[in-house]
Design an enzyme around this catalytic site. Structure first.
Site, PDB file in Angstrom:
ATOM      1  N   TYR A  25      24.069 109.167 -20.294  1.00  0.00           N
ATOM      2  CA  TYR A  25      22.996 110.141 -20.379  1.00  0.00           C
ATOM      3  C   TYR A  25      22.158 110.228 -21.264  1.00  0.00           C
ATOM      4  O   TYR A  25      21.737 111.446 -21.977  1.00  0.00           O
ATOM      5  CB  TYR A  25      23.460 111.592 -19.914  1.00  0.00           C
ATOM      6  CG  TYR A  25      22.668 112.505 -19.112  1.00  0.00           C
ATOM      7  CD1 TYR A  25      22.128 112.129 -17.820  1.00  0.00           C
ATOM      8  CD2 TYR A  25      21.833 113.539 -19.453  1.00  0.00           C
ATOM      9  CE1 TYR A  25      21.551 113.017 -16.977  1.00  0.00           C
ATOM     10  CE2 TYR A  25      21.197 114.305 -18.971  1.00  0.00           C
ATOM     11  CZ  TYR A  25      21.176 113.969 -17.719  1.00  0.00           C
ATOM     12  OH  TYR A  25      20.267 114.838 -16.742  1.00  0.00           O
ATOM     13  N   GLY A  26      21.561 109.018 -21.763  1.00  0.00           N
ATOM     14  CA  GLY A  26      20.495 108.825 -22.970  1.00  0.00           C
ATOM     15  C   GLY A  26      19.060 108.535 -22.376  1.00  0.00           C
ATOM     16  O   GLY A  26      18.712 109.115 -21.518  1.00  0.00           O
ATOM     17  N   GLN A  85      28.666  99.061 -24.769  1.00  0.00           N
ATOM     18  CA  GLN A  85      29.076  98.551 -23.865  1.00  0.00           C
ATOM     19  C   GLN A  85      30.289  97.636 -23.696  1.00  0.00           C
ATOM     20  O   GLN A  85      31.465  98.295 -22.813  1.00  0.00           O
ATOM     21  CB  GLN A  85      28.043  97.902 -22.984  1.00  0.00           C
ATOM     22  CG  GLN A  85      26.648  98.720 -22.232  1.00  0.00           C
ATOM     23  CD  GLN A  85      25.819  98.100 -21.875  1.00  0.00           C
ATOM     24  OE1 GLN A  85      26.108  96.955 -21.189  1.00  0.00           O
ATOM     25  NE2 GLN A  85      24.520  98.707 -21.555  1.00  0.00           N
ATOM     26  N   HIS A 107      19.697  95.806 -18.921  1.00  0.00           N
ATOM     27  CA  HIS A 107      19.507  94.734 -19.978  1.00  0.00           C
ATOM     28  C   HIS A 107      20.441  93.795 -19.954  1.00  0.00           C
ATOM     29  O   HIS A 107      21.691  94.091 -19.666  1.00  0.00           O
ATOM     30  CB  HIS A 107      19.311  95.281 -21.299  1.00  0.00           C
ATOM     31  CG  HIS A 107      19.058  94.433 -22.455  1.00  0.00           C
ATOM     32  ND1 HIS A 107      17.843  93.532 -22.125  1.00  0.00           N
ATOM     33  CD2 HIS A 107      19.287  94.381 -23.731  1.00  0.00           C
ATOM     34  CE1 HIS A 107      17.982  92.585 -23.267  1.00  0.00           C
ATOM     35  NE2 HIS A 107      18.768  93.185 -24.169  1.00  0.00           N
TER      36      HIS A 107
HETATM   37  P1  NDP Z   1      20.808 105.511 -25.543  1.00  0.00           P
HETATM   38  O1  NDP Z   1      21.345 105.068 -26.691  1.00  0.00           O
HETATM   39  O2  NDP Z   1      19.751 106.241 -25.290  1.00  0.00           O
HETATM   40  O3  NDP Z   1      22.299 106.067 -24.525  1.00  0.00           O
HETATM   41  C1  NDP Z   1      23.263 106.656 -25.132  1.00  0.00           C
HETATM   42  C2  NDP Z   1      23.883 107.352 -24.019  1.00  0.00           C
HETATM   43  O4  NDP Z   1      25.280 106.575 -24.048  1.00  0.00           O
HETATM   44  C3  NDP Z   1      24.350 108.775 -24.523  1.00  0.00           C
HETATM   45  O5  NDP Z   1      24.378 109.449 -23.181  1.00  0.00           O
HETATM   46  C4  NDP Z   1      25.641 108.654 -25.215  1.00  0.00           C
HETATM   47  O6  NDP Z   1      26.214 109.904 -25.277  1.00  0.00           O
HETATM   48  C5  NDP Z   1      26.204 107.692 -24.429  1.00  0.00           C
HETATM   49  N1  NDP Z   1      27.298 106.946 -25.314  1.00  0.00           N
HETATM   50  C6  NDP Z   1      27.078 106.253 -26.278  1.00  0.00           C
HETATM   51  N2  NDP Z   1      28.426 105.908 -26.635  1.00  0.00           N
HETATM   52  C7  NDP Z   1      29.416 106.290 -25.589  1.00  0.00           C
HETATM   53  C8  NDP Z   1      30.678 105.886 -25.576  1.00  0.00           C
HETATM   54  N3  NDP Z   1      31.480 105.222 -26.127  1.00  0.00           N
HETATM   55  N4  NDP Z   1      31.433 106.434 -24.184  1.00  0.00           N
HETATM   56  C9  NDP Z   1      30.518 107.080 -23.514  1.00  0.00           C
HETATM   57  N5  NDP Z   1      29.218 107.305 -23.591  1.00  0.00           N
HETATM   58  C10 NDP Z   1      28.683 106.734 -24.723  1.00  0.00           C
HETATM   59  O7  NDP Z   1      20.712 104.201 -24.563  1.00  0.00           O
HETATM   60  P2  NDP Z   1      19.299 103.554 -23.912  1.00  0.00           P
HETATM   61  O8  NDP Z   1      18.854 104.392 -22.755  1.00  0.00           O
HETATM   62  O9  NDP Z   1      18.412 103.305 -24.981  1.00  0.00           O
HETATM   63  O10 NDP Z   1      20.044 102.047 -23.337  1.00  0.00           O
HETATM   64  C11 NDP Z   1      20.785 102.012 -22.200  1.00  0.00           C
HETATM   65  C12 NDP Z   1      20.420 100.847 -21.588  1.00  0.00           C
HETATM   66  O11 NDP Z   1      19.141 100.633 -21.220  1.00  0.00           O
HETATM   67  C13 NDP Z   1      20.617  99.580 -22.720  1.00  0.00           C
HETATM   68  O12 NDP Z   1      21.244  98.571 -21.821  1.00  0.00           O
HETATM   69  C14 NDP Z   1      19.291  99.178 -22.850  1.00  0.00           C
HETATM   70  O13 NDP Z   1      19.025  97.747 -23.393  1.00  0.00           O
HETATM   71  C15 NDP Z   1      18.320  99.706 -21.454  1.00  0.00           C
HETATM   72  N6  NDP Z   1      16.949  99.616 -21.813  1.00  0.00           N
HETATM   73  C16 NDP Z   1      16.702 100.697 -22.552  1.00  0.00           C
HETATM   74  C17 NDP Z   1      15.336 100.946 -22.828  1.00  0.00           C
HETATM   75  C18 NDP Z   1      14.757 102.271 -23.658  1.00  0.00           C
HETATM   76  O14 NDP Z   1      13.728 102.809 -23.396  1.00  0.00           O
HETATM   77  N7  NDP Z   1      15.594 102.692 -24.501  1.00  0.00           N
HETATM   78  C19 NDP Z   1      14.291 100.172 -22.174  1.00  0.00           C
HETATM   79  C20 NDP Z   1      14.898  99.230 -21.122  1.00  0.00           C
HETATM   80  C21 NDP Z   1      16.119  99.024 -21.102  1.00  0.00           C
HETATM   81  P3  NDP Z   1      26.165 110.748 -26.768  1.00  0.00           P
HETATM   82  O15 NDP Z   1      25.080 111.676 -26.513  1.00  0.00           O
HETATM   83  O16 NDP Z   1      27.573 111.582 -26.688  1.00  0.00           O
HETATM   84  O17 NDP Z   1      25.952 109.917 -27.852  1.00  0.00           O
HETATM   85 MG    MG Z   2      15.164  94.932 -26.233  1.00  0.00          MG
END
Ligand code: NDP
Ligand code: MG
Ligand code: MG
Length: 327
Positions: A25-26, A85, A107
């Site tokens: 949920y990032g 992942q 991605h």
């Molecule tokens: P984020 O870094 O924002 O996502 C982090 C999320 O994952 C948080 O909710 C975090 O929780 C959770 N998390 C991290 N580690 C774990 C774990 N070990 N177990 C469970 N949950 C975990 O990622 P993005 O949104 O940037 O990226 C997600 C995907 O989207 C990737 O594949 C990326 O390449 C793709 N993408 C991203 C873009 C972007 O704008 N950022 C653009 C296009 C594609 P916590 O809060 O607890 O850390």
């Molecule tokens: Mg990239």
């Protein structure tokens, strides 16, 4: 011409009655979860306990540990950080997968470089928004969307593409257009683009542009405006009007000087190096290097980041941004 899917090519009813688990949920996860819920899709969230777990619950979602969310879902969207992942896949995702499920990536990195190998009895698709998560949500709320790419890696059910397009529609991506691609093309172009241009090339160009003026004895504040700050205005022109539109939007002197000196500075030799860098992406050499670095705790990344943040250009920039903000 690329194949482009629009709203009319996607059918939301394909995923009606199905449970979509958004894992993470990032930046992207939150945007996707909110968008799909607003589109009438049954969305649950899977994430570890912590800040985003609490936020997702506050925002009204059923939230579970990743493994539980996978077990309750028909479709999972893997929106965890790419480097996280593979381990979460092994420990929590793979054990909960059932025949006929759909796995959605945003991605292609882990599939393209073989760090995640899904079982053969699930669909594996890619929906890669070509915008940051904030825009994914803001544009949707505005009644529009951001463009995205779609690809099918594995079509077990025979309807992988239909499912993928339904997820894309629920996020507003098909309002704009979703371009058909492959996991390899999406992953490689994403890495090549960010290395040669968006993050790597641009950053280095701005730094050298600034340094050259400072080394020639010009004031750093003036150099910052000329080499860095105004880059936004030029990019805005390109974004709105294209390359020619930008050239027509600057002075004749800038147009002539730019067109004659640009290719002298950024020359064929630079292009050759860009190709070399691209080859390292395509061969997997870059991925191998980055994974090893990440597994060591990313000391080199930290050091390089520190070098940038401690440099003169950053101090000057911070001062000037402050100046421009204060009224
Ligand atoms: P984020 O870094 O924002 O996502 C982090 C999320 O994952 C948080 O909710 C975090 O929780 C959770 N998390 C991290 N580690 C774990 C774990 N070990 N177990 C469970 N949950 C975990 O990622 P993005 O949104 O940037 O990226 C997600 C995907 O989207 C990737 O594949 C990326 O390449 C793709 N993408 C991203 C873009 C972007 O704008 N950022 C653009 C296009 C594609 P916590 O809060 O607890 O850390
Ligand atoms: Mg990239
Ligand atoms: Mg990218």
């Amino acid at each position: 011409m690329a194949r482009i899917y629009k709203d009319g090519d996607a059918d939301l009813s394909v995923i009606r009655g199905k449970v979509v688990a958004v894992l993470g949920y990032g930046i992207q996860g939150r945007a996707w979860a909110l968008n799909m819920r607003d589109s009438g899709v049954k969305v649950i969230v899977g994430v570890r306990p912590g800040k985003s777990f609490d936020l997702a619950r506050q925002e009204g979602f059923e939230v579970y540990p990743v493994g539980d969310a996978v077990r309750r879902a028909d479709i999972i969207a893997v929106l965890l950080p790419d480097m996280v992942q593979p381990s979460v896949w092994g420990s929590e995702i793979a054990p909960g997968l059932r025949r006929g499920m759909t796995v959605v990536f945003a991605h292609g990195f882990n599939i393209r470089f073989g760090l995640i190998r899904p079982p053969s009895d699930v669909d594996v698709v890619l929906i890669a928004p070509k915008a940051p998560g904030k825009a994914v949500r803001d544009e949707f709320v505005r009644g529009w969307g951001v463009p995205a790419l779609v690809a099918v890696h594995q079509d077990f059910t025979g309807s992988a593409l239909k499912t993928a397009l339904a997820i894309a529609k629920a996020n507003g991506f098909t309002r704009v257009g979703v371009i058909e691609t492959t996991f390899a093309e999406e992953t490689e172009t994403d890495l090549i683009g960010e290395q040669n241009v968006l993050v790597g090339g641009l950053l280095q160009l701005l730094r050298y542009g600034f340094e050259v003026m400072v080394e020639l004895g010009y004031q750093p504040e003036v150099a910052y405006f000329e080499a860095i700050n105004e880059a936004k205005l030029i990019m805005d022109l390109i974004w709105e009007r294209g390359l020619t539109g930008m050239l027509l939007g600057v002075s004749e002197t800038a147009r002539y000087g730019g067109l004659t000196v640009g290719p002298y500075v950024i020359n064929e030799d630079v292009k050759r190096r860009m190709k070399e860098a691209a080859e390292k992406v395509r061969s997997g050499e870059f991925a191998k290097e980055w994974i090893a670095e990440y597994q060591r705790g990313a000391p080199r990344l930290r050091e390089l980041l520190e070098q940038v943040s401690n440099s003169q250009v950053e101090r000057v920039g911070e001062f000037l941004r402050q100046l421009m903000r204060s009224k």
